[in-house]
Write a protein that holds these residues in place. Structure first.
Motif, PDB file in Angstrom:
ATOM      1  N   SER A 173      20.613   0.340  26.247  1.00 34.68           N
ATOM      2  CA  SER A 173      19.211  -0.232  26.217  1.00 34.68           C
ATOM      3  C   SER A 173      18.646  -0.240  27.509  1.00 34.68           C
ATOM      4  CB  SER A 173      19.464  -1.561  25.663  1.00 34.68           C
ATOM      5  OG  SER A 173      18.048  -2.098  25.843  1.00 34.68           O
ATOM      6  N   PRO A 174      17.447   0.014  27.746  1.00 33.13           N
ATOM      7  CA  PRO A 174      16.489   0.464  26.824  1.00 33.13           C
ATOM      8  C   PRO A 174      16.242   1.901  26.326  1.00 33.13           C
ATOM      9  CG  PRO A 174      15.346   0.411  28.931  1.00 33.13           C
ATOM     10  CD  PRO A 174      16.803   0.173  29.192  1.00 33.13           C
ATOM     11  N   ILE A 175      17.104   2.763  26.738  1.00 36.28           N
ATOM     12  CA  ILE A 175      17.290   3.934  26.559  1.00 36.28           C
ATOM     13  C   ILE A 175      17.485   4.161  24.970  1.00 36.28           C
ATOM     14  CG2 ILE A 175      17.969   6.379  27.015  1.00 36.28           C
ATOM     15  CD1 ILE A 175      16.577   5.625  29.269  1.00 36.28           C
ATOM     16  N   LYS A 176      16.744   5.082  23.958  1.00 39.31           N
ATOM     17  CA  LYS A 176      16.895   5.200  22.816  1.00 39.31           C
ATOM     18  C   LYS A 176      18.175   6.263  22.669  1.00 39.31           C
ATOM     19  CE  LYS A 176      14.168   2.130  21.268  1.00 39.31           C
ATOM     20  NZ  LYS A 176      14.696   1.067  20.665  1.00 39.31           N
ATOM     21  N   GLN A 223      19.747   0.461  35.715  1.00 38.98           N
ATOM     22  CA  GLN A 223      19.859  -0.871  36.862  1.00 38.98           C
ATOM     23  C   GLN A 223      19.231  -1.959  36.097  1.00 38.98           C
ATOM     24  OE1 GLN A 223      18.493   1.219  40.371  1.00 38.98           O
ATOM     25  NE2 GLN A 223      20.628   0.654  41.156  1.00 38.98           N
ATOM     26  N   ARG A 224      19.806  -2.929  35.700  1.00 41.66           N
ATOM     27  CA  ARG A 224      19.243  -3.940  35.008  1.00 41.66           C
ATOM     28  C   ARG A 224      19.296  -5.418  35.915  1.00 41.66           C
ATOM     29  NH1 ARG A 224      23.257  -2.024  30.852  1.00 41.66           N
ATOM     30  NH2 ARG A 224      21.972  -0.742  29.402  1.00 41.66           N
ATOM     31  N   ASP A 225      18.126  -6.034  35.974  1.00 39.98           N
ATOM     32  CA  ASP A 225      18.216  -7.408  36.745  1.00 39.98           C
ATOM     33  C   ASP A 225      18.321  -8.636  35.509  1.00 39.98           C
ATOM     34  OD1 ASP A 225      18.076  -9.533  38.213  1.00 39.98           O
ATOM     35  OD2 ASP A 225      16.013  -9.140  38.633  1.00 39.98           O
ATOM     36  N   ALA A 241      24.881  -9.398  32.957  1.00 37.71           N
ATOM     37  CA  ALA A 241      25.910  -9.573  34.315  1.00 37.71           C
ATOM     38  C   ALA A 241      26.927 -10.452  33.856  1.00 37.71           C
ATOM     39  CB  ALA A 241      25.083  -9.853  35.246  1.00 37.71           C
ATOM     40  N   THR A 242      26.568 -11.688  33.362  1.00 38.02           N
ATOM     41  CA  THR A 242      27.617 -12.663  32.974  1.00 38.02           C
ATOM     42  C   THR A 242      28.559 -12.024  31.894  1.00 38.02           C
ATOM     43  OG1 THR A 242      26.156 -14.393  33.722  1.00 38.02           O
ATOM     44  CG2 THR A 242      28.076 -14.954  32.157  1.00 38.02           C
ATOM     45  N   GLY A 298      26.150  -5.751  35.436  1.00 40.88           N
ATOM     46  CA  GLY A 298      25.106  -5.431  34.305  1.00 40.88           C
ATOM     47  C   GLY A 298      24.572  -4.170  34.408  1.00 40.88           C
ATOM     48  N   ASP A 299      24.742  -3.273  35.390  1.00 41.11           N
ATOM     49  CA  ASP A 299      24.230  -1.963  35.662  1.00 41.11           C
ATOM     50  C   ASP A 299      25.028  -1.047  34.950  1.00 41.11           C
ATOM     51  OD1 ASP A 299      22.325  -2.924  37.124  1.00 41.11           O
ATOM     52  OD2 ASP A 299      22.957  -2.100  38.984  1.00 41.11           O
TER      53      ASP A 299
END
Length: 464
Positions: free
Chosen positions: A47-50, A67-69, A74-75, A229-230
């Motif tokens: 996600s968010p890629i289909k 890359q996700r913030d 991340a947890t 989280g990345d």
């Protein structure tokens, strides 16, 4: 809402980052990933890629960096495997070489720092702190339940074995030299940060692992730093190297890999023997002897080459008209070596037939369909001349999680076999969400009851 994107590395790829909607979903409680179905799990992982976009634009073609913030994600990633988990794992009895490697990249070469025998946490920690060594933990899904849960669903999704390795690298250090792999790779950053450099393949969709010298690989096509989280994906053959930046305590990432020896070439090799076997029963030309002394020739003769070409055309024509492809090894190898279904507790319920006994007037359906394969093959109990086709049902319900992807362990297959006359009835059950036992395409009621009872006893069927 349109997806945001930013350049990956030096701008050659677009690197999608999650939209606000995607972040809200990820932060909405403990169910960060969607385990309701194999496709749901994969979609939530990238996600968010289909998924459709992923397979059209990236799979086996080029890297994808997400890359996700996202603090919640991340947890969750950090919970999959931590450096501190090594202490309890060492107490369970892990060994150098088999379970763990200690290594460091020195002057472009991998230096292995393993001791002999059992690994002890204090020694691992000493090599990690003092020698700046990377700790590589093999197949952690054998011990970590959530990785088992993820990889089991991914094996259902890909229809291929899914392995994993964890890499823990101290700050200012690198574990492995530049290299490429023979697997499709998904990297989840769990703890700390990792600096990555990717390079153009020298061998596209490589079939083997290989270390590459710095002088050969040129400049990176991508350069970036992963944070918890990345996610990073790259195809087999992609040359890569990674280091933990100086000043950080350590980096932990898990490499989830799949599609080893799962190409069209492998499938052709797997099916061609059965195709030849069947065709030779009906075509006397394939049963005639090869020319005298053909095996003694240095080069294959023109006559032999022309004859083989003709046979291949005959096989191709036969292939166009058949639906019964004989898989000699790939299907069985996959189901024998894959993870069992994820379950809580000791799995007793999973392996004990439950519910009502199936009768002639019952309506039944398959359960654990994602863990079953149906294949046709020769009867192994008969001589080559007398071999009749049989239908085999193999499943992974009784597979042992603790030896998943460990290679040299003794593996046994689990399943049932039936006469070829049962193939249509089995396909009926396979293709129906529910079917009445009396409607099965078998000659007698006894055969119908016997078939469903066998499947029920093996926990593959339920009465609904």
């Amino acid at each position: 809402m349109p997806k945001k994107a930013k350049p990956a590395g030096n701008g050659e790829e677009e690197s999608p980052v999650p939209s606000k909607q995607g972040k809200a979903e990820a932060a909405g409680g403990p169910s960060i990933l969607n385990f309701e179905s194999p496709s749901g799990l994969f979609e939530s992982l990238i996600s968010p890629i289909k998924a459709e976009t992923f397979f059209q634009e990236f799979w086996e073609q080029k890297p994808l960096l997400i890359q996700r913030d996202d603090p919640a994600l991340a947890t969750y990633y950090q919970s999959l495997f931590r450096l501190t988990d090594l202490k309890s794992l060492c107490s369970q009895g892990i060994y150098y070489g088999r379970d763990v490697n200690v290594c460091r990249c020195v002057h472009g070469k991998k230096k292995v720092l393993n001791k002999d025998g059992k690994a002890h946490f204090l020694q691992l920690r000493k090599d990690f702190d003092q020698k700046r060594a990377t700790i590589q933990f093999h197949q952690p899904q054998r011990f970590k339940d959530e990785l088992w849960r993820i990889q089991e669903k991914l094996e259902c999704y890909f229809g291929s074995l899914v392995g994993s390795n964890v890499y823990i690298t101290p700050g200012g250090s690198q574990g492995l030299p530049p290299h490429y792999d023979d697997v499709e790779v998904f990297i989840l950053q769990l703890e700390g940060e990792k600096h990555w450099r990717l390079y153009s393949p020298t061998v596209a969709l490589a079939r083997e692992y290989s270390v590459e010298a710095e002088a050969r690989i040129g400049t990176p096509t991508h350069e970036f730093t992963l944070k918890p989280g990345d996610l990073l994906y790259f195809p087999r053959g992609t040359i890569h190297q990674a280091d933990t930046p100086p000043g950080l305590a350590h980096s932990t990432h898990v490499t989830i890999s799949t599609y080893q020896n799962n190409s069209w070439g492998d499938f052709l090799l797997d099916t061609i023997s059965g195709l030849v076997f069947d065709t030779a029963k009906e075509d006397v030309a394939l049963r005639t002897g090869i020319p005298r002394q053909l095996l003694m020739q240095v080069e294959t003769t023109t006559v032999a080459t022309r004859r083989l070409s003709g046979f291949l055309r005959t096989l191709a024509d036969r292939l166009e008209g058949t639906k019964e492809l004989l898989s000699s090894d790939m299907k069985k190898d996959f189901v024998m070596h894959r993870l069992p279904p994820y379950y809580m507790g000791d799995g007793t319920e999973l392996l004990t037939p439950g519910g009502k006994l199936p009768r002639l007037d019952s309506v039944v359906s398959l359960q654990f369909k994602d863990h079953i394969i149906l294949t046709v093959g020769p009867d192994q109990d008969q001589s080559d001349e007398a071999q009749e086709k049989m239908v085999y049902i193999y499943h992974s319900l009784k597979n042992r999680r603790e030896i998943h992807m460990m290679g040299n362990e003794e593996i046994e297959s689990h399943g049932l076999r039936f006469p070829f006359s049962h193939v249509d009835a089995l396909k009926q059950i396979w293709n129906s969400s529910a079917i009445s036992v009396k409607d099965l395409k078998l000659t007698t009621d006894e055969e119908k009851e016997s078939l469903v009872l066998s499947l029920w006893t093996e926990c593959l069927l339920q009465v609904i």
